[in-house]
Motif scaffolding. Structure first.
Motif, PDB file in Angstrom:
ATOM      1  N   GLN A   1       0.829  -1.208   0.000  1.00 55.20           N
ATOM      2  CA  GLN A   1       0.000   0.000   0.000  1.00 55.20           C
ATOM      3  C   GLN A   1       0.866   1.261   0.000  1.00 55.20           C
ATOM      4  N   ARG A   2       1.947   1.239   0.788  1.00 54.36           N
ATOM      5  CA  ARG A   2       2.852   2.396   0.803  1.00 54.36           C
ATOM      6  C   ARG A   2       3.493   2.603  -0.564  1.00 54.36           C
ATOM      7  N   GLN A   3       3.880   1.492  -1.208  1.00 56.03           N
ATOM      8  CA  GLN A   3       4.498   1.594  -2.539  1.00 56.03           C
ATOM      9  C   GLN A   3       3.530   2.227  -3.531  1.00 56.03           C
ATOM     10  N   ARG A   4       2.267   1.809  -3.488  1.00 57.01           N
ATOM     11  CA  ARG A   4       1.287   2.339  -4.437  1.00 57.01           C
ATOM     12  C   ARG A   4       0.981   3.816  -4.169  1.00 57.01           C
ATOM     13  N   ILE A   5       1.017   4.223  -2.910  1.00 55.59           N
ATOM     14  CA  ILE A   5       0.870   5.654  -2.581  1.00 55.59           C
ATOM     15  C   ILE A   5       2.039   6.431  -3.186  1.00 55.59           C
ATOM     16  N   ALA A   6       3.253   5.868  -3.057  1.00 52.71           N
ATOM     17  CA  ALA A   6       4.443   6.529  -3.614  1.00 52.71           C
ATOM     18  C   ALA A   6       4.357   6.603  -5.136  1.00 52.71           C
ATOM     19  N   ILE A   7       3.822   5.548  -5.770  1.00 57.30           N
ATOM     20  CA  ILE A   7       3.673   5.552  -7.233  1.00 57.30           C
ATOM     21  C   ILE A   7       2.633   6.594  -7.646  1.00 57.30           C
ATOM     22  N   ALA A   8       1.536   6.676  -6.894  1.00 56.74           N
ATOM     23  CA  ALA A   8       0.508   7.694  -7.180  1.00 56.74           C
ATOM     24  C   ALA A   8       1.105   9.096  -7.072  1.00 56.74           C
ATOM     25  N   ARG A   9       1.959   9.279  -6.090  1.00 62.42           N
ATOM     26  CA  ARG A   9       2.646  10.574  -5.906  1.00 62.42           C
ATOM     27  C   ARG A   9       3.492  10.900  -7.134  1.00 62.42           C
ATOM     28  N   ALA A  10       4.215   9.898  -7.645  1.00 65.55           N
ATOM     29  CA  ALA A  10       5.062  10.100  -8.829  1.00 65.55           C
ATOM     30  C   ALA A  10       4.216  10.352 -10.080  1.00 65.55           C
ATOM     31  N   ILE A  11       3.092   9.617 -10.215  1.00 65.31           N
ATOM     32  CA  ILE A  11       2.192   9.826 -11.362  1.00 65.31           C
ATOM     33  C   ILE A  11       1.658  11.246 -11.358  1.00 65.31           C
ATOM     34  N   LEU A  12       1.280  11.716 -10.174  1.00 70.27           N
ATOM     35  CA  LEU A  12       0.733  13.075 -10.049  1.00 70.27           C
ATOM     36  C   LEU A  12       1.775  14.121 -10.440  1.00 70.27           C
ATOM     37  N   LYS A  13       3.038  13.844 -10.144  1.00 67.74           N
ATOM     38  CA  LYS A  13       4.106  14.785 -10.488  1.00 67.74           C
ATOM     39  C   LYS A  13       4.322  14.850 -11.994  1.00 67.74           C
ATOM     40  N   ASP A  14       4.017  13.746 -12.687  1.00 73.94           N
ATOM     41  CA  ASP A  14       4.164  13.659 -14.149  1.00 73.94           C
ATOM     42  C   ASP A  14       5.574  14.053 -14.584  1.00 73.94           C
ATOM     43  N   PRO A  15       6.589  13.270 -14.167  1.00 74.80           N
ATOM     44  CA  PRO A  15       7.974  13.646 -14.462  1.00 74.80           C
ATOM     45  C   PRO A  15       8.388  13.244 -15.877  1.00 74.80           C
ATOM     46  N   ALA A  16       9.416  13.907 -16.377  1.00 81.70           N
ATOM     47  CA  ALA A  16      10.001  13.509 -17.662  1.00 81.70           C
ATOM     48  C   ALA A  16      10.910  12.306 -17.476  1.00 81.70           C
ATOM     49  N   ILE A  17      11.521  12.203 -16.295  1.00 78.33           N
ATOM     50  CA  ILE A  17      12.457  11.113 -15.989  1.00 78.33           C
ATOM     51  C   ILE A  17      12.034  10.464 -14.686  1.00 78.33           C
ATOM     52  N   LEU A  18      11.939   9.143 -14.707  1.00 77.71           N
ATOM     53  CA  LEU A  18      11.493   8.381 -13.546  1.00 77.71           C
ATOM     54  C   LEU A  18      12.612   7.466 -13.068  1.00 77.71           C
ATOM     55  N   ILE A  19      12.780   7.371 -11.754  1.00 83.46           N
ATOM     56  CA  ILE A  19      13.792   6.493 -11.168  1.00 83.46           C
ATOM     57  C   ILE A  19      13.108   5.561 -10.178  1.00 83.46           C
ATOM     58  N   LEU A  20      13.253   4.261 -10.384  1.00 79.00           N
ATOM     59  CA  LEU A  20      12.678   3.240  -9.504  1.00 79.00           C
ATOM     60  C   LEU A  20      13.826   2.479  -8.855  1.00 79.00           C
ATOM     61  N   ASP A  21      13.930   2.610  -7.548  1.00 80.52           N
ATOM     62  CA  ASP A  21      15.041   1.982  -6.826  1.00 80.52           C
ATOM     63  C   ASP A  21      14.536   0.717  -6.115  1.00 80.52           C
ATOM     64  N   GLU A  22      14.572  -0.407  -6.824  1.00 82.93           N
ATOM     65  CA  GLU A  22      14.148  -1.699  -6.266  1.00 82.93           C
ATOM     66  C   GLU A  22      12.768  -1.605  -5.630  1.00 82.93           C
ATOM     67  N   ALA A  23      11.814  -1.036  -6.368  1.00 84.12           N
ATOM     68  CA  ALA A  23      10.501  -0.694  -5.824  1.00 84.12           C
ATOM     69  C   ALA A  23       9.646  -1.895  -5.453  1.00 84.12           C
ATOM     70  N   THR A  24       9.981  -3.106  -5.931  1.00 82.95           N
ATOM     71  CA  THR A  24       9.156  -4.284  -5.616  1.00 82.95           C
ATOM     72  C   THR A  24       9.916  -5.365  -4.875  1.00 82.95           C
ATOM     73  N   SER A  25      11.154  -5.074  -4.467  1.00 81.79           N
ATOM     74  CA  SER A  25      12.021  -6.143  -3.947  1.00 81.79           C
ATOM     75  C   SER A  25      11.548  -6.718  -2.615  1.00 81.79           C
ATOM     76  N   SER A  26      10.809  -5.922  -1.808  1.00 83.77           N
ATOM     77  CA  SER A  26      10.446  -6.395  -0.473  1.00 83.77           C
ATOM     78  C   SER A  26       8.970  -6.759  -0.360  1.00 83.77           C
ATOM     79  N   LEU A  27       8.298  -6.976  -1.508  1.00 83.36           N
ATOM     80  CA  LEU A  27       6.863  -7.232  -1.495  1.00 83.36           C
ATOM     81  C   LEU A  27       6.554  -8.710  -1.728  1.00 83.36           C
TER      82      LEU A  27
END
Length: 611
Positions: A506-532
């Motif tokens: 749930q925390r990861q998806r909140i963080a992803i929603a935050r990034a989607i809302l920012k609408d960046p040109a460049i995205l960085i994912l640092d092992e975003a699913t490794s602990s799930l």
């Protein structure tokens, strides 16, 4: 398990510095925060002087009242006692006003000046480079903005006023007792300073004992904290008896120290009572002889005793105030260190991305080499060459310590490379203002930190002026809307400290929603699913695919199954790019590192399934 250890974590006693020309000069620098309020500060100084004068006028009027009553009894003409009493009431009333104004003005100046100082410290602290935070503990920095500033605040609002008041009381009081009787003054000066010096030495020893008792009590608190945090270990090892004995032993030490401290305090109070009243008896006895000789009136003797008490109180108070002043200068030095630290060139005003600096998403790393400032002899990245075209997904893999997270730090310009160039859309990264660059980048880390507010506030952190509709749209793309809707408060649900009330997925998806809302040109994912777990990973991975669509993405991954569709995979080892290619291309390299890592994960997955 909660392990026994030596106590290194004491209750914090602010360190002192010696009063030198340099330390005082450094302390006076902070007076620039008082300058905007100098009118009130000067008025406060005036009221301190007036308050001291009216306080010292009272014993004189008391003398006049006693002498007036005595003269009337002897049939002499003099000022009516009623008139003098009214004058005393008047002086007390004026003293009340002066004291109120003194405290009000200094409190007003101190609170406002220190609020400005706190704002400046925080404003600088939040703009410090990452290397600054890497070398310091969070607790230390929190202490600077709380304990150190509070110490300075106490000095500005209270101690400074008390020092000035004490000096005035001492000077005027000494002048008045010398005026009343030079002989009695010399007698007093031969006794009172000795008592004060002994009392100061006693006081220092008692404070040391009290600090030791507090430190021991803090150790007891640490034992409780460690035991409760590791309660599963304590129970699994059946070591309840050990922890109980450890805690009881610590508490017994606290009791022993407290009793010893009580004994010394008892001796101190007994000595003080005997010395003070003994000194008064000596002065009164000598003064009585002078009264019999007709060289001193009863009113003069009374005023002398009261003024002596004022002078003695001021002298005794200087020891503690001197100690507080030393602590304040120490706090000032530490605060000044923060105020002169170099900061990142980031804007602190809200604003949009300038059209001149808008990025399409092309990124180049040309011959990048890097060593951390704290370990310049260790080269973490060596001759890195990577090109990401607009909209490409670049995966970065490799064993632990290969330099993957360091590459991310370079991309975000948390650190600048030791050598080589970082280019965005062909422009040198250093030519793009830092804030403008980071506004167009988003990071989804492995360990998501949520702020202790609501879900809405955490998602809207990506775009602080976002509407409810925008936040909900981002949450839907991040596969977060469904679970948010199950909460009674919905988007106004408070997530708790660091998001503790939500699961990892749930925390990861909140963080992803935050990034989607920012609408960046460049995205960085640092092992975003490794602990799930598998179910959460599927939801998060689907959300990440939505997020990465049509934008340049750099993905650090341990699970190679999540990056099979990457446009390019960079394989790092010991800070070097060992291999580059697509998933299939790298699998075809017979002795390749990527193929080896993939085989290890496949074998592990098969073994796990067979268990």
């Amino acid at each position: 398990m909660a392990r026994p250890r030596k106590s290194n974590e004491k209750t914090e006693e602010l360190p002192k510095v010696k009063l030198t020309k340099e330390s005082i000069k450094e302390g006076l620098v902070l007076f620039k925060y008082i300058e905007p309020y100098k009118g009130k500060f000067i008025a406060g100084l005036i009221f301190i002087a007036l308050s001291s004068v009216t306080t010292l006028a009272f014993p004189y009027l008391l003398k006049e009242l006693i002498d007036s009553a005595n003269d009337i009894n002897q049939g002499k003409l003099g000022q009516p006692p009623g008139t003098i009493a009214l004058m005393m009431i008047g002086v007390l009333s004026i003293q009340m006003i002066f004291s109120f104004m003194r405290i009000y003005l200094f409190t007003s100046v101190g609170e406002n000046a220190l609020a400005d100082l706190r704002k400046d410290i925080y404003k600088r602290m939040i703009r410090m480079p990452m290397d600054f935070f890497a070398q310091r503990r969070v607790g230390e920095l929190s202490s600077r903005i709380s304990a150190d500033v509070s110490q300075i605040q106490d000095t500005v609002t209270t101690i400074l006023a008390e020092i000035l008041r004490g000096i005035l009381t001492l000077i005027i009081g000494m002048g008045l007792i010398f005026f009343i009787s030079p002989r009695l003054t010399l007698l007093m000066l031969s006794v009172v300073p000795v008592i004060i010096i002994i009392a100061i030495l006693f006081g220092k020893h008692i404070r040391k004992l009290a600090r030791n008792a507090q430190d021991q009590l803090a150790d007891s608190g640490t034992i409780v904290q460690e035991t409760l945090q590791g309660i599963s270990n304590v129970k699994s090892f059946s070591n309840e008896w050990f922890e109980i004995n450890r805690y009881n032993s610590s508490i017994n030490n606290v009791v022993s120290m407290a009793i010893r401290n009580g004994q010394f305090r008892g001796l101190f109070v007994s000595f003080l009572l005997f010395s003070v009243f003994g000194a008064i008896v000596l002065v009164v006895w000598y003064g009585a002889g002078m009264m019999q000789a007709g060289t001193l009136s009863f009113g003069d003797l009374t005023a002398f005793v009261v003024y002596t008490a004022f002078v003695g109180g001021s002298m005794a108070g200087f020891a503690d105030m001197y100690s507080q002043l030393q602590k304040t200068l120490g706090a000032t030095q530490r605060v000044r260190e923060l105020l002169i630290e170099p900061v990142e060139d980031v804007t602190v005003a809200e604003g949009n991305v300038d059209d001149n600096f808008k990025l399409s998403g092309r990124v180049e790393m040309q011959h990048i080499a890097f060593s951390y400032p704290t370990r310049p002899e260790v080269q973490v990245l060596k001759d890195i060459n990577v090109t990401a075209e607009r909209g490409q997904q670049i995966a970065i893999v490799g064993p632990s310590g290969a330099g993957k997270s360091t590459m991310v730090s370079i991309l975000l310009r948390f650190y600048d490379p030791t050598s080589g160039k970082l280019l965005f859309d062909g422009k040198d990264a250093t030519s793009i203002p830092l804030s403008q660059l980071r506004k167009q980048m988003a990071l989804v880390p492995q360990d998501v930190l949520l702020f202790g507010g609501t879900i809405f506030e955490n998602i809207a952190y990506g775009k602080t002026d976002a509407t409810q509709e925008e936040v909900e749209a981002a949450a839907k793309k991040a596969n977060a809307h469904q679970f948010i809707s199950t909460f009674p408060e919905g988007y106004q649900t408070v997530v708790g400290e660091r998001g503790i009330k939500l699961s990892g997925g749930q925390r990861q998806r909140i963080a992803i929603a935050r990034a989607i809302l920012k609408d960046p040109a460049i995205l960085i994912l640092d092992e975003a699913t490794s602990s799930l777990d598998s179910e959460s990973e599927a939801l998060v991975q689907d959300a990440l695919n939505n997020l990465m669509r049509n934008r340049t993405s750099f993905v650090i991954a341990h699970r190679l199954s999540t990056i099979r569709n990457a446009d390019k995979i960079i394989v790092l080892e010991h800070g070097l790019v060992k291999e580059t290619g697509t998933h299939q291309e790298l699998l075809n390299v017979s002795d390749g590192l990527y193929r080896s890592l993939s085989k290890l994960q496949t074998d592990w997955s098969i073994d796990t399934d067979n268990i």
